[in-house]
Design a protein around this motif. Structure first.
Motif, PDB file in Angstrom:
ATOM      1  N   ILE A   3       6.142  -3.579  -2.807  1.00 18.29           N
ATOM      2  CA  ILE A   3       5.220  -4.310  -1.943  1.00 18.29           C
ATOM      3  C   ILE A   3       4.702  -3.341  -0.895  1.00 18.29           C
ATOM      4  CG2 ILE A   3       4.975  -6.186  -0.261  1.00 18.29           C
ATOM      5  CD1 ILE A   3       7.222  -7.667  -1.647  1.00 18.29           C
ATOM      6  N   LEU A  38       1.181  -4.601  -5.241  1.00 21.00           N
ATOM      7  CA  LEU A  38       2.220  -5.614  -5.475  1.00 21.00           C
ATOM      8  C   LEU A  38       2.601  -5.461  -6.930  1.00 21.00           C
ATOM      9  CD1 LEU A  38       0.929  -8.917  -3.783  1.00 21.00           C
ATOM     10  CD2 LEU A  38       2.791  -7.455  -3.043  1.00 21.00           C
ATOM     11  N   ARG A  39       3.663  -4.724  -7.191  1.00 23.14           N
ATOM     12  CA  ARG A  39       3.956  -4.388  -8.580  1.00 23.14           C
ATOM     13  C   ARG A  39       5.276  -4.968  -9.048  1.00 23.14           C
ATOM     14  NH1 ARG A  39       2.279   1.926  -8.999  1.00 23.14           N
ATOM     15  NH2 ARG A  39       0.170   1.656  -8.177  1.00 23.14           N
ATOM     16  N   ILE A  40       5.243  -5.463 -10.265  1.00 21.87           N
ATOM     17  CA  ILE A  40       6.479  -5.780 -10.943  1.00 21.87           C
ATOM     18  C   ILE A  40       6.370  -5.298 -12.372  1.00 21.87           C
ATOM     19  CG2 ILE A  40       7.488  -7.702  -9.659  1.00 21.87           C
ATOM     20  CD1 ILE A  40       5.870  -9.594 -11.340  1.00 21.87           C
ATOM     21  N   VAL A  42       8.800  -4.288 -16.264  1.00 23.75           N
ATOM     22  CA  VAL A  42      10.042  -4.196 -17.021  1.00 23.75           C
ATOM     23  C   VAL A  42      10.060  -2.869 -17.754  1.00 23.75           C
ATOM     24  CG1 VAL A  42      10.379  -6.678 -17.350  1.00 23.75           C
ATOM     25  CG2 VAL A  42       8.952  -5.415 -18.946  1.00 23.75           C
ATOM     26  N   PHE A  54       6.421  -1.237 -18.857  1.00 22.78           N
ATOM     27  CA  PHE A  54       5.319  -2.196 -18.760  1.00 22.78           C
ATOM     28  C   PHE A  54       5.290  -2.616 -17.293  1.00 22.78           C
ATOM     29  CE2 PHE A  54       4.156  -6.715 -20.555  1.00 22.78           C
ATOM     30  CZ  PHE A  54       3.053  -6.749 -19.765  1.00 22.78           C
ATOM     31  N   TYR A  56       2.863  -3.937 -13.853  1.00 18.51           N
ATOM     32  CA  TYR A  56       1.628  -4.595 -13.459  1.00 18.51           C
ATOM     33  C   TYR A  56       1.426  -4.524 -11.967  1.00 18.51           C
ATOM     34  CZ  TYR A  56      -1.331  -6.793 -16.805  1.00 18.51           C
ATOM     35  OH  TYR A  56      -2.314  -7.007 -17.723  1.00 18.51           O
ATOM     36  N   PHE A  58      -0.433  -6.666  -8.995  1.00 23.07           N
ATOM     37  CA  PHE A  58      -1.086  -7.925  -8.658  1.00 23.07           C
ATOM     38  C   PHE A  58      -1.550  -7.945  -7.211  1.00 23.07           C
ATOM     39  CE2 PHE A  58       1.768  -9.334 -12.149  1.00 23.07           C
ATOM     40  CZ  PHE A  58       0.807  -9.833 -12.999  1.00 23.07           C
ATOM     41  N   GLY A  59      -1.759  -6.772  -6.604  1.00 21.49           N
ATOM     42  CA  GLY A  59      -2.170  -6.725  -5.204  1.00 21.49           C
ATOM     43  C   GLY A  59      -3.457  -7.485  -4.960  1.00 21.49           C
ATOM     44  N   PHE A  66      -2.953  -3.103 -15.094  1.00 20.90           N
ATOM     45  CA  PHE A  66      -1.653  -2.571 -15.466  1.00 20.90           C
ATOM     46  C   PHE A  66      -1.543  -1.124 -15.042  1.00 20.90           C
ATOM     47  CE2 PHE A  66      -3.817  -2.892 -19.776  1.00 20.90           C
ATOM     48  CZ  PHE A  66      -4.131  -1.552 -19.913  1.00 20.90           C
ATOM     49  N   ASP A 391      10.345  -0.993  -1.839  1.00 20.08           N
ATOM     50  CA  ASP A 391      10.405  -1.044  -3.299  1.00 20.08           C
ATOM     51  C   ASP A 391      11.790  -1.505  -3.726  1.00 20.08           C
ATOM     52  OD1 ASP A 391      11.073   2.078  -2.841  1.00 20.08           O
ATOM     53  OD2 ASP A 391      11.816   1.482  -4.809  1.00 20.08           O
ATOM     54  N   PHE A 392      11.827  -2.078  -4.911  1.00 17.07           N
ATOM     55  CA  PHE A 392      13.057  -2.737  -5.349  1.00 17.07           C
ATOM     56  C   PHE A 392      13.174  -2.657  -6.859  1.00 17.07           C
ATOM     57  CE2 PHE A 392       9.632  -5.654  -4.358  1.00 17.07           C
ATOM     58  CZ  PHE A 392       9.426  -6.296  -5.564  1.00 17.07           C
TER      59      PHE A 392
ATOM     60  N   ILE B   3       4.768  -5.310 -26.694  1.00 20.19           N
ATOM     61  CA  ILE B   3       3.646  -4.395 -26.470  1.00 20.19           C
ATOM     62  C   ILE B   3       3.036  -4.081 -27.819  1.00 20.19           C
ATOM     63  CG2 ILE B   3       2.965  -2.096 -25.656  1.00 20.19           C
ATOM     64  CD1 ILE B   3       5.300  -2.134 -23.725  1.00 20.19           C
ATOM     65  N   PRO B  61      -6.058  -7.462 -18.612  1.00 23.26           N
ATOM     66  CA  PRO B  61      -5.721  -7.901 -17.255  1.00 23.26           C
ATOM     67  C   PRO B  61      -6.826  -8.734 -16.623  1.00 23.26           C
ATOM     68  CG  PRO B  61      -5.212  -5.570 -17.532  1.00 23.26           C
ATOM     69  CD  PRO B  61      -5.990  -5.996 -18.750  1.00 23.26           C
ATOM     70  N   PHE B 392      10.836  -6.749 -27.053  1.00 25.45           N
ATOM     71  CA  PHE B 392      12.071  -6.570 -26.285  1.00 25.45           C
ATOM     72  C   PHE B 392      12.450  -7.869 -25.594  1.00 25.45           C
ATOM     73  CE2 PHE B 392       8.294  -4.976 -24.148  1.00 25.45           C
ATOM     74  CZ  PHE B 392       8.259  -5.727 -22.983  1.00 25.45           C
TER      75      PHE B 392
ATOM     76  N   ILE C  46      17.314  -5.850   0.483  1.00 24.66           N
ATOM     77  CA  ILE C  46      17.266  -4.399   0.481  1.00 24.66           C
ATOM     78  C   ILE C  46      18.352  -3.956   1.450  1.00 24.66           C
ATOM     79  CG2 ILE C  46      15.750  -2.398   0.768  1.00 24.66           C
ATOM     80  CD1 ILE C  46      13.401  -4.240   0.412  1.00 24.66           C
ATOM     81  N   TYR C  52      13.114  -9.213   0.731  1.00 23.84           N
ATOM     82  CA  TYR C  52      11.742  -9.318   0.259  1.00 23.84           C
ATOM     83  C   TYR C  52      11.617 -10.529  -0.644  1.00 23.84           C
ATOM     84  CZ  TYR C  52      13.296  -7.729  -4.280  1.00 23.84           C
ATOM     85  OH  TYR C  52      13.943  -7.646  -5.483  1.00 23.84           O
ATOM     86  N   PHE C  54       8.407 -12.244  -3.485  1.00 27.11           N
ATOM     87  CA  PHE C  54       7.148 -11.961  -4.165  1.00 27.11           C
ATOM     88  C   PHE C  54       7.018 -13.036  -5.241  1.00 27.11           C
ATOM     89  CE2 PHE C  54       5.177  -8.293  -6.949  1.00 27.11           C
ATOM     90  CZ  PHE C  54       4.063  -9.035  -7.155  1.00 27.11           C
ATOM     91  N   TYR C  56       4.333 -15.557  -7.646  1.00 25.04           N
ATOM     92  CA  TYR C  56       2.992 -15.685  -8.181  1.00 25.04           C
ATOM     93  C   TYR C  56       2.777 -17.033  -8.829  1.00 25.04           C
ATOM     94  CZ  TYR C  56      -0.315 -11.966  -7.898  1.00 25.04           C
ATOM     95  OH  TYR C  56      -1.311 -11.138  -7.457  1.00 25.04           O
ATOM     96  N   PHE C  66      -1.201 -15.372  -5.318  1.00 25.10           N
ATOM     97  CA  PHE C  66       0.187 -15.199  -4.903  1.00 25.10           C
ATOM     98  C   PHE C  66       0.565 -16.265  -3.894  1.00 25.10           C
ATOM     99  CE2 PHE C  66      -1.932 -11.474  -2.674  1.00 25.10           C
ATOM    100  CZ  PHE C  66      -2.010 -12.030  -1.416  1.00 25.10           C
ATOM    101  N   ILE C  71       8.048  -9.128   3.339  1.00 25.69           N
ATOM    102  CA  ILE C  71       9.238  -8.325   3.549  1.00 25.69           C
ATOM    103  C   ILE C  71       9.745  -8.681   4.955  1.00 25.69           C
ATOM    104  CG2 ILE C  71       8.314  -6.505   2.096  1.00 25.69           C
ATOM    105  CD1 ILE C  71       7.818  -4.831   4.568  1.00 25.69           C
ATOM    106  N   GLY C 150      -6.061 -10.934  -2.096  1.00 22.98           N
ATOM    107  CA  GLY C 150      -5.124  -9.988  -1.496  1.00 22.98           C
ATOM    108  C   GLY C 150      -5.659  -9.176  -0.343  1.00 22.98           C
TER     109      GLY C 150
END
Lengths: 392, 392, 392
Positions: A3, A38-40, A42, A54, A56, A58-59, A66, A391-392, B3, B61, B392, C46, C52, C54, C56, C66, C71, C150
């Motif tokens: 974030i 705003l990224r998440i 896997v 993978f 993404y 989403f900000g 992506f 970040d997390f 993917i 996207p 996956f 954290i 945090y 997040f 959607y 979102f 945070i 955003g």
């Protein structure tokens, strides 16, 4: 995931900036708050030696994109790691560095202009020498940024061949890497389609442009436009970084040559930056020797402030870093007048802990030699930016 | 998640194809790279016998879509499993099969034309007999595909009633299912709103169209358009699959009747396909007897290539499968001239392991009897496609 | 995450409703099915005392948004919890309550009109007294809803200062909270930019509007429009909730004053609602004393129906709740004729278990005093809504 929340202030610009910022109807850049990232995502391993990632962003929910999206193999003979999909082109150390670790809010002019948004669809190999002194990446990539639509449509083979060799010929193992010298060289040879008249489905990717190391709107203040007749271009880059304890200095230079055959003379654009940074609180900037990019800073003491059981307060100050950067880019040559820019930036980073920090930048931007817009060929702007980041 | 990354080549088409591909301004289909599917999702159980699933596709996207999104109950009396939400309509075995397992890159003409994108908002029951010989699904569904906007707006009750009965009257338990005969029958009775003039909010869903078993743009080469006055339509489908060891043969036939009352004569469209596939490396195509769909192939030896400790190399070849398909669709009847198409496809699948594979297809497409566009009623196209795929 | 699937029926409206529903081309509201909410998110801690979140919403894949994105720190001295990012403004208990727990499908007119979509970019502190009798929130927020893009762009500082104090002066600890009295007071002081002529990048946020406690299209039936010259506005709200065993009654009143300086007389808008609810099956509505919002209901017996081993059936009925609400809003004052509305709603909730339920609402809406659209100043509508809901 990460974030990044920004605040930007453009309170002081000359009239030329208003023209560059919105050529159709000159308007000063406006202040903004923005979820910059705003990224998440896997990632993981598949059977035997396969892997996938993978991620993404989403900000801007209305325009998601992506980032890394690839599948591949590791532990291969010859290739070592081989990845297929959307991934960073190896051009510019500052672009290969994660935005989680970079010292300044935005990347240098030259880095963003010659490798806009960095990630492209491609197939690339990633290797490292056994003693980790040298690492390399090379591959072929499509030239179009497909992060927003997932598709490249076009009969023209707009491809590039890229390669980068980097290493740390000096690396002080005794101190765990508090001293090192990083050197790198990278090249991109690209074959845009060079259409003079563009079809709707497939744009000529010979275009160089950038924002002023700050978050403005979608119009770039420096911009060559799509260069008609560009048959090929080549970008060569050099990287230098020296770290001695809490002090580091980084510099990169890149030069792009564009060939237009009979449509006009060949063109040369170039740029560079040099930056110095110092931790007031004794930390140091580590490097990842397997990738040739900077790594995560670990504050000696985290920032915190809590009530203690005995009704007192306990706290820690985190890590404090100050930095300065001088940045240069020239996108004007012959009939192409994208402009040139010199920026001076002062930066401050407050690391709350290894996964959270607050950044502050003051930028003085000077633009000249721009093809006249509304009569202006240059402008000056003073910009302030701040970013909350976890970040997390 | 999954993917899927595609490359498509349309190097050889006759002029009629250019007209069908872009009627407004005839243009040959262009080559493309494309993230065909980028899916992530969550699913799980809620207290007692409830469950949920929520899966998203971010391959484009700029135009994300949801896939399975439902809540429901399992272990119910009478209904067994009951699901409410976006789910596949039970029409066409090839559509019920997961894209992770299907032999060819894209589904047959008839399957996609009569059950476009398969998933609709509905309520459906899923059952299986105690010995797993027979399974069934039935439910009512809305006719509009709401995967891109999440909303159906319209006073007209555009609904369908669907049912499918399938089973494996022969299933060789001794070999763990290396031999079996699958038979199925399915029907959809639909009530579109049949508007001759369409309001903006609620389109007449009596429309049948399809791409040429390849990824072209959004314009479909075969297309009946929205059929004015269509009060009802019915689609009846038959499924056949025989698997003997490494060899399998599949065939489906579907026929759609459309009623237009006083607005025109009733219409009949139909199509079929037959495909054969063979594993060169000894594997077999399993079937899921609880759902009547094909299941995951497990290569006897995974593909890998690594350096060994003693400086040698070790590797495995994965599984190799070859396949051929003949496919037919007729969307021309009376004044509705959607065209007819006959495709021949040769396919090859290289299974790296149970969760990763590379597919290759060569397709020869023949279109005729299309209502003339730019003077053309038919065309021929040769198409090559390849897909990297992991899940996956 | 959560999945909310709605069905809405607008079968009975007077002509004025058609005009308000689509002023450009009067059209009755149409029935609809809709994924009202499809949410997934991540949250966590954290290092030390940071956190945090997040989340959607993908209910409309073509227009994702979102929700909570922030945070922050917890266990701070003075501030207790401090959050930076997109979060709910503390105005209106019904908005602070989660949609997972609220009794009715949609929030009351006044709550939605004066705090549209609730979440804004801001920095806020959250505290609670040691005995949990009182809790408070206060912060500063940007006025624009940036959930869909955003970004806030604008030199004007469109900000608000918000605060809320709430508590349960009576709370029956013995019964675990089956009896309590909740009281709350909240205020928002806002500084919109008040432009009479609007620039494209930064809209005047002095606008109050709402749907009829039901899901219509994007045009709101009550709407003041952006109020030219609005320099400031202030909203004051009062909250009351009394719970005695299975019975609860809730009421809120809010009044908004708008100042226009020399551009027109000051304006006053207000609204209120009162609702009563009763569990037929003996459950009760818990309250969260740390946040001053309602908490998750736990049915005494879950709903289920399964076959038992001995060929019988076993089942449970879940929890049943009935409720009624009267709601009022007045957006007409002086030259601003946004309309006034009085709604009567009957509601029913069938809790399958603590994480899944079915809601049903019948709404009778009466609109008057609207600035005439197509000649109509008022209208009547009867609306039916139902929602399937799970969260996980």
């Amino acid at each position: 995931g990460r974030i990044h929340l920004d605040g930007w202030n453009f309170s002081d610009s000359t009239p030329g900036i208003a023209a560059f910022n919105n050529p159709a109807d000159p308007a000063d850049p406006e202040n903004r708050f923005e979820f910059r990232r705003l990224r998440i995502g896997v990632s993981g391993d598949i059977k035997d030696n396969m892997l996938y990632k993978f991620e993404y962003d989403f900000g801007n929910p209305g325009d998601p994109a992506f980032k890394d999206v690839y599948i591949g193999w590791k532990d291969l003979p010859v290739f070592q790691t081989l990845l297929i999909g959307n991934q960073k082109r190896p051009l510019g150390m500052d672009h290969l560095n994660s935005s989680r670790y970079n010292t300044f809010l935005e990347r240098p002019l030259v880095i963003e202009a010659f490798n806009e948004d960095a990630r492209r669809l491609g197939i690339a190999a990633y290797g490292v020498s056994e003693d980790e002194t040298w690492n390399w990446r090379y591959g072929i990539y499509n030239l179009e940024n497909i992060a927003s639509d997932g598709t490249y449509v076009g009969d023209a083979g707009q491809m590039s061949v890229n390669g980068r060799l980097a290493g740390t010929p000096w690396y002080d193992e005794t101190s765990g890497g508090r001293g090192y010298l990083h050197l790198g060289i990278a090249d991109m040879w690209a074959h845009p389609d060079g259409d003079v008249v563009e079809p709707s489905s497939d744009n000529n990717e010979a275009r160089f442009r950038t924002r002023p190391e700050a978050r403005t709107g979608s119009v770039r203040w420096l911009n060559t436009g799509r260069i008609a007749g560009a048959d090929w271009f080549n970008t060569l880059g050099f990287e230098f970084m020296l770290n001695i304890g809490s002090f580091s200095v980084v510099s990169e230079y890149q030069v792009t040559n564009v060939g237009r055959g009979n449509d006009g003379p060949d063109l040369t654009f170039d740029g560079a930056y040099v930056q110095a940074a110092y931790f007031l609180t004794g930390e140091y900037q580590p490097i990842n020797r397997r990738t040739g990019t900077i790594a995560r800073v670990k504050p000696l003491e985290n920032f915190f402030l809590v009530n203690t059981c005995d009704d007192g307060k306990a706290g820690g100050w985190g890590a404090w870093q100050i930095a300065a950067r001088y940045s240069y880019l020239n996108l004007t040559d012959a009939d192409i007048t994208g402009g040139d820019e010199r920026n001076f930036t002062f930066g401050m980073v407050w690391w709350w802990n290894s996964h959270a920090r607050l950044q502050f930048n003051y930028i003085h931007a000077q633009i000249d030699d721009r093809g006249p817009i509304d009569g202006f060929t240059g402008g000056r702007s003073n910009i302030f930016g701040a970013r909350f980041m976890v970040d997390f």
